[in-house]
Design a protein around this motif. Structure first.
Motif, PDB file in Angstrom:
ATOM      1  N   ASN A 303      35.351   2.590  21.441  1.00 16.57           N
ATOM      2  CA  ASN A 303      36.329   1.579  21.101  1.00 16.57           C
ATOM      3  C   ASN A 303      36.770   0.744  22.494  1.00 16.57           C
ATOM      4  O   ASN A 303      37.227  -0.108  22.231  1.00 16.57           O
ATOM      5  CB  ASN A 303      37.534   2.471  20.474  1.00 16.57           C
ATOM      6  N   VAL A 306      34.598  -2.272  22.434  1.00 14.37           N
ATOM      7  CA  VAL A 306      34.984  -3.160  21.626  1.00 14.37           C
ATOM      8  C   VAL A 306      36.182  -3.924  22.089  1.00 14.37           C
ATOM      9  O   VAL A 306      36.552  -5.201  21.992  1.00 14.37           O
ATOM     10  CB  VAL A 306      35.641  -2.596  20.406  1.00 14.37           C
ATOM     11  N   TYR A 336      30.977  -3.610  15.381  1.00 11.99           N
ATOM     12  CA  TYR A 336      31.705  -3.125  14.078  1.00 11.99           C
ATOM     13  C   TYR A 336      30.862  -2.468  13.247  1.00 11.99           C
ATOM     14  O   TYR A 336      31.221  -1.622  12.300  1.00 11.99           O
ATOM     15  CB  TYR A 336      32.242  -4.373  13.551  1.00 11.99           C
ATOM     16  N   THR A 341      35.886   0.687  15.747  1.00 14.62           N
ATOM     17  CA  THR A 341      37.261   0.291  15.417  1.00 14.62           C
ATOM     18  C   THR A 341      37.792  -0.975  16.334  1.00 14.62           C
ATOM     19  O   THR A 341      37.640  -0.853  17.556  1.00 14.62           O
ATOM     20  CB  THR A 341      38.193   1.067  15.000  1.00 14.62           C
ATOM     21  N   GLU A 344      38.544  -6.186  13.445  1.00 13.88           N
ATOM     22  CA  GLU A 344      37.429  -6.860  12.730  1.00 13.88           C
ATOM     23  C   GLU A 344      37.592  -8.005  11.879  1.00 13.88           C
ATOM     24  O   GLU A 344      37.096  -9.137  11.903  1.00 13.88           O
ATOM     25  CB  GLU A 344      36.486  -5.514  11.849  1.00 13.88           C
TER      26      GLU A 344
END
Length: 508
Positions: A303, A306, A336, A341, A344
């Motif tokens: 994460n 991301v 994704y 997470t 998105e």
């Protein structure tokens, strides 16, 4: 030109150079006429072998030299019954090759090894080549009679060293290679496994030929500061610096120049703070690319990864760097899909707007097909879908209302193609509103922030002469008008140029 052997002569049905007889199975009895006795001690007369068959008038007559006839006779003097078939095949091959090489008359057949001797050597050589290299090296000094060369005719792989034989080295080597190749193909003692091992042994022999030079080469010592990781294990960095310039990798990464995860987390907080305070995009972009590189070489996907890509993508959008944004967007789509997470739905909406900018209908259809009913209820995605519908219907009025009300950072993406859509809208307005129109109307309809911005846009596109100021009854300026009737051609051409080429730098 030497005639071919009698068994290859076209139309020939004559006798062979020797008479095949059945082996004796008893101690008694007489030897068949024309055969050779197993206890024969002296070679048969030179006239024993049959001569070439009678041929038709005008056809070349195949003859054999007397030494060859005696060589054939010696071959069958002491041949064993179980080896008879192999010896016949080997003899026929030797004579055929001698005819093909045109050395049948010049070859010293008295010194030529017998077929059974050649077969025995080949079997011994095959056994030797199937033994380990240490055992094979003990027999490297073998000097059997079959290793000799006879004129231009050779049956050995070994190189001839005499000066006299070097004059015919080219043809002898050629014949020797073909000789050994045919022997491997025709020998009943060879198999697919043996041939595979033989070719492997040939490679090892070739390696041993250069062994002295290779043994002196030692592998270079590995620097402990260079990349030293197991192929199955990811790299773990050891650099503790929060800031590091980005360099494109041209070799394996050095752990001493790669920051581990806990240092990268501190680096992200530092970059966020510096962006809010300094707004130096060149520096921030370089640092984010270095941060992303350290994540990539260490195979870090979580994460936090991301979050890094999302922040960099938003900063790139804010500064209009679509190339860098699209690189982040591509990686985010992969992350994704792997279950990590983040925001998105927000970036799905950006993806739709980006595809509207690039006019990529194929990818647009793919993205729309992957949207779920839950996705379509998200504010950003619903706004992006409405923008797409407005453009598809040519509804410029709705499009510019959506442009002014874009959620999140969708407006930054729409900035990349709003000028193009203004060209298309003006081309439509100039056909519908004639002969002129108020500038204030264009400002509101095309989403400009002020009349000054609208006028500047018209001037930048070559319509400065078509703007005029109108006065009232008392000479007081009442409005600024734009002559739409004369501007049709200008904005039709501007529209064509705007849609002719789209900058898709960094597009997936």
């Amino acid at each position: 030109m030497t005639a071919p052997p009698p068994w290859r002569a076209v139309g020939g049905s004559g006798n062979s150079s020797y008479t095949a007889v059945d082996a004796r199975r008893t101690l008694g009895g007489s030897v068949p006429t024309g055969g050779f006795s197993t206890n024969q001690t002296s070679p048969p007369p030179a006239s024993a072998p049959a001569t070439a068959p009678a041929t038709a008038p005008g056809a070349p007559r195949t003859t054999f030299p007397d030494p060859l006839k005696q060589y054939v006779a010696r071959t069958f003097e002491d041949v064993l019954p179980e080896d008879k078939k192999d010896v016949e095949t080997e003899l026929k091959r030797i004579i055929t090759d001698a005819f093909n090489e045109r050395v049948v008359w010049s070859l010293d057949w008295d010194k030529m090894p017998l077929p059974q001797t050649i077969l025995a050597k080949k079997r011994a050589q095959m056994k030797q080549e199937m033994t380990p290299p240490a055992m094979a090296s003990t027999t490297s000094g073998d000097t059997s009679p079959t290793a000799k060369a006879f004129g231009k005719f050779s049956i050995s792989d070994k190189k001839r060293k005499s000066e006299d034989d070097n004059t015919a080295s080219s043809s002898a080597t050629k014949f020797s290679d073909r000789f050994d190749k045919r022997a491997r193909q025709q020998s009943p003692y060879s198999s697919s496994t043996a041939i595979d091992k033989l070719s492997q042994r040939e490679k090892e022999k070739r390696a041993r030929r250069f062994g002295d030079g290779l043994q002196s080469v030692t592998p270079p010592s590995r620097n402990t500061s260079a990349m030293d990781i197991d192929g199955d294990q990811p790299l773990v960095g050891r650099c503790m610096s929060l800031e590091k310039k980005y360099f494109r990798l041209t070799s394996a990464p050095d752990p001493d120049n790669v920051r581990p995860l806990h240092v990268l987390e501190k680096t992200l907080e530092l970059l966020k703070k510096k962006w809010r305070e300094e707004q130096n995009y060149s520096y921030i972009c370089d640092q984010f690319k270095s941060l992303r590189q350290d994540l990539t070489v260490q195979h870090i996907k979580n994460n936090f990864t991301v979050l890094v890509y999302e922040i960099h993508a938003r900063i790139a959008l804010e500064k209009g760097d679509l190339g860098e944004y699209n690189q982040c967007q591509s990686q985010l789509a992969t992350l994704y899909s792997e279950g990590f997470t983040g925001h998105e739905e927000e970036f799905k909406a950006y993806r739709i707007l980006y595809l509207l900018h690039t006019c990529n209908r194929a990818d647009m259809n793919e993205v729309l097909a992957l949207l779920t009913p839950v996705d379509k209820t998200h504010q950003s995605i619903r706004h992006a879908l409405e923008v797409r519908s407005a453009l598809a219907a040519g509804n410029y009025h709705k499009f510019f209302r959506l442009y002014l009300d874009a959620p999140s950072m969708g407006g930054y993406l729409m900035d990349s193609f709003v000028a193009r859509e203004r060209m298309a809208a003006l081309a439509c307005i100039c056909k519908a509103y004639r002969p002129d129109i108020d500038i204030r109307f264009l400002t509101e309809e095309l989403g400009f922030e002020s009349d000054t911005e609208c006028v500047q846009f018209l001037c930048d596109n070559g319509a400065a002469d078509l703007i005029e100021q109108k006065s009232g009854d008392k000479g007081v300026p009442s409005s600024i008008r734009f002559q739409t009737l004369k501007a049709v051609r200008i904005f039709e051409e501007a529209k064509a140029r705007a849609f002719k080429k789209v900058d898709i730098k960094g597009q997936m």
